[in-house]
Design a protein around this motif. Sequence first.
Motif, PDB file in Angstrom:
ATOM      1  N   GLN A 271       0.816  -1.221   0.000  1.00 11.96           N
ATOM      2  CA  GLN A 271       0.000   0.000   0.000  1.00 11.96           C
ATOM      3  C   GLN A 271       0.851   1.273   0.000  1.00 11.96           C
ATOM      4  O   GLN A 271       0.321   2.365  -0.123  1.00 11.96           O
ATOM      5  CB  GLN A 271      -0.917   0.063   1.231  1.00 11.96           C
ATOM      6  CG  GLN A 271      -1.709  -1.176   1.521  1.00 11.96           C
ATOM      7  CD  GLN A 271      -0.983  -2.096   2.489  1.00 11.96           C
ATOM      8  OE1 GLN A 271       0.126  -2.514   2.250  1.00 11.96           O
ATOM      9  NE2 GLN A 271      -1.657  -2.461   3.575  1.00 11.96           N
ATOM     10  N   THR A 272       2.163   1.144   0.179  1.00 10.73           N
ATOM     11  CA  THR A 272       3.049   2.310   0.219  1.00 10.73           C
ATOM     12  C   THR A 272       4.024   2.261  -0.954  1.00 10.73           C
ATOM     13  O   THR A 272       5.043   1.572  -0.876  1.00 10.73           O
ATOM     14  CB  THR A 272       3.846   2.354   1.538  1.00 10.73           C
ATOM     15  OG1 THR A 272       2.955   2.259   2.646  1.00 10.73           O
ATOM     16  CG2 THR A 272       4.656   3.643   1.639  1.00 10.73           C
ATOM     17  N   PRO A 273       3.729   2.947  -2.036  1.00  8.78           N
ATOM     18  CA  PRO A 273       4.673   2.989  -3.154  1.00  8.78           C
ATOM     19  C   PRO A 273       5.995   3.624  -2.709  1.00  8.78           C
ATOM     20  O   PRO A 273       6.008   4.543  -1.884  1.00  8.78           O
ATOM     21  CB  PRO A 273       3.977   3.866  -4.193  1.00  8.78           C
ATOM     22  CG  PRO A 273       2.536   3.887  -3.797  1.00  8.78           C
ATOM     23  CD  PRO A 273       2.511   3.705  -2.313  1.00  8.78           C
ATOM     24  N   ARG A 274       7.083   3.129  -3.242  1.00  8.60           N
ATOM     25  CA  ARG A 274       8.424   3.615  -2.890  1.00  8.60           C
ATOM     26  C   ARG A 274       8.534   5.130  -3.104  1.00  8.60           C
ATOM     27  O   ARG A 274       9.063   5.841  -2.256  1.00  8.60           O
ATOM     28  CB  ARG A 274       9.459   2.858  -3.720  1.00  8.60           C
ATOM     29  CG  ARG A 274      10.843   2.951  -3.192  1.00  8.60           C
ATOM     30  CD  ARG A 274      11.745   1.943  -3.949  1.00  8.60           C
ATOM     31  NE  ARG A 274      13.021   1.836  -3.317  1.00  8.60           N
ATOM     32  CZ  ARG A 274      13.312   1.074  -2.282  1.00  8.60           C
ATOM     33  NH1 ARG A 274      12.373   0.326  -1.745  1.00  8.60           N
ATOM     34  NH2 ARG A 274      14.515   1.048  -1.763  1.00  8.60           N
ATOM     35  N   ALA A 275       8.029   5.613  -4.226  1.00  8.44           N
ATOM     36  CA  ALA A 275       8.101   7.051  -4.512  1.00  8.44           C
ATOM     37  C   ALA A 275       7.344   7.856  -3.464  1.00  8.44           C
ATOM     38  O   ALA A 275       7.780   8.939  -3.072  1.00  8.44           O
ATOM     39  CB  ALA A 275       7.558   7.343  -5.904  1.00  8.44           C
ATOM     40  N   GLU A 276       6.233   7.330  -2.980  1.00  7.26           N
ATOM     41  CA  GLU A 276       5.447   8.012  -1.956  1.00  7.26           C
ATOM     42  C   GLU A 276       6.224   8.079  -0.633  1.00  7.26           C
ATOM     43  O   GLU A 276       6.217   9.100   0.054  1.00  7.26           O
ATOM     44  CB  GLU A 276       4.130   7.275  -1.756  1.00  7.26           C
ATOM     45  CG  GLU A 276       3.186   7.907  -0.775  1.00  7.26           C
ATOM     46  CD  GLU A 276       1.896   7.104  -0.648  1.00  7.26           C
ATOM     47  OE1 GLU A 276       1.610   6.644   0.472  1.00  7.26           O
ATOM     48  OE2 GLU A 276       1.201   6.945  -1.660  1.00  7.26           O
ATOM     49  N   ALA A 277       6.887   6.994  -0.279  1.00  2.00           N
ATOM     50  CA  ALA A 277       7.683   6.970   0.952  1.00  2.00           C
ATOM     51  C   ALA A 277       8.849   7.949   0.862  1.00  2.00           C
ATOM     52  O   ALA A 277       9.120   8.700   1.801  1.00  2.00           O
ATOM     53  CB  ALA A 277       8.192   5.559   1.223  1.00  2.00           C
ATOM     54  N   LEU A 278       9.537   7.958  -0.263  1.00  2.00           N
ATOM     55  CA  LEU A 278      10.644   8.899  -0.463  1.00  2.00           C
ATOM     56  C   LEU A 278      10.163  10.340  -0.365  1.00  2.00           C
ATOM     57  O   LEU A 278      10.794  11.184   0.275  1.00  2.00           O
ATOM     58  CB  LEU A 278      11.321   8.653  -1.806  1.00  2.00           C
ATOM     59  CG  LEU A 278      12.146   7.370  -1.922  1.00  2.00           C
ATOM     60  CD1 LEU A 278      12.481   7.097  -3.379  1.00  2.00           C
ATOM     61  CD2 LEU A 278      13.402   7.454  -1.076  1.00  2.00           C
ATOM     62  N   ALA A 279       9.029  10.627  -0.980  1.00  9.15           N
ATOM     63  CA  ALA A 279       8.469  11.984  -0.952  1.00  9.15           C
ATOM     64  C   ALA A 279       8.064  12.383   0.465  1.00  9.15           C
ATOM     65  O   ALA A 279       8.278  13.532   0.882  1.00  9.15           O
ATOM     66  CB  ALA A 279       7.277  12.085  -1.900  1.00  9.15           C
ATOM     67  N   ALA A 280       7.504  11.458   1.228  1.00 10.39           N
ATOM     68  CA  ALA A 280       7.094  11.763   2.604  1.00 10.39           C
ATOM     69  C   ALA A 280       8.303  12.097   3.472  1.00 10.39           C
ATOM     70  O   ALA A 280       8.260  13.045   4.267  1.00 10.39           O
ATOM     71  CB  ALA A 280       6.317  10.585   3.192  1.00 10.39           C
ATOM     72  N   VAL A 281       9.375  11.343   3.311  1.00  8.90           N
ATOM     73  CA  VAL A 281      10.598  11.625   4.074  1.00  8.90           C
ATOM     74  C   VAL A 281      11.190  12.963   3.639  1.00  8.90           C
ATOM     75  O   VAL A 281      11.577  13.790   4.474  1.00  8.90           O
ATOM     76  CB  VAL A 281      11.623  10.484   3.916  1.00  8.90           C
ATOM     77  CG1 VAL A 281      12.957  10.867   4.535  1.00  8.90           C
ATOM     78  CG2 VAL A 281      11.090   9.198   4.539  1.00  8.90           C
TER      79      VAL A 281
END
Length: 112
Positions: free
Chosen positions: A15-25
Motif C-alpha cells: 500500500q506504500t509505493p516507494r516514490a510516496e515513501a521517499l516523498a514523505a521523508v
Amino acid sequence: MPIVRIESSIPLPAQTPRAEALAAVADCIVRRLDVKPVQVRVGLVDLDADSVMVAGKSGESAPPWIVAWASILEGRPEVQRAAFVAELLEVLAKCYRVDESVVRVLVQDFPS
C-alpha cells in the motif's frame, strides 16, 4: 545538504509505493530542517533479513529493523532537531505500517 539513508529489514508494504515513501521523508526534511527540496537526499536501503541480526535473531524470526541515518549541518537548535526526529519517526512508522517503537533515527551533525 541533509542526507537521510533508511535501512530496513522489512519491505515497504504494497500500500506504500516507494516514490510516496521517499516523498514523505523528503517533505519532512524540508519542513523540519528549513531546507530547499533540491538540497535533500533520501535513500531507502532494503536489507536482506537473513543478513542482519536484530535482538539476537535473524531471518523471519527477527523483529523489524528500520533505522534512519540522518546527516545534517550543525547549528540547528535542539528544539528543531527534536521536532525533526519526532516527525521522521512518525513518517517512517506510517510508511512501513509499524509501531514507532521499532524505528530508530540517528542524527549526525557536520560542520557547514
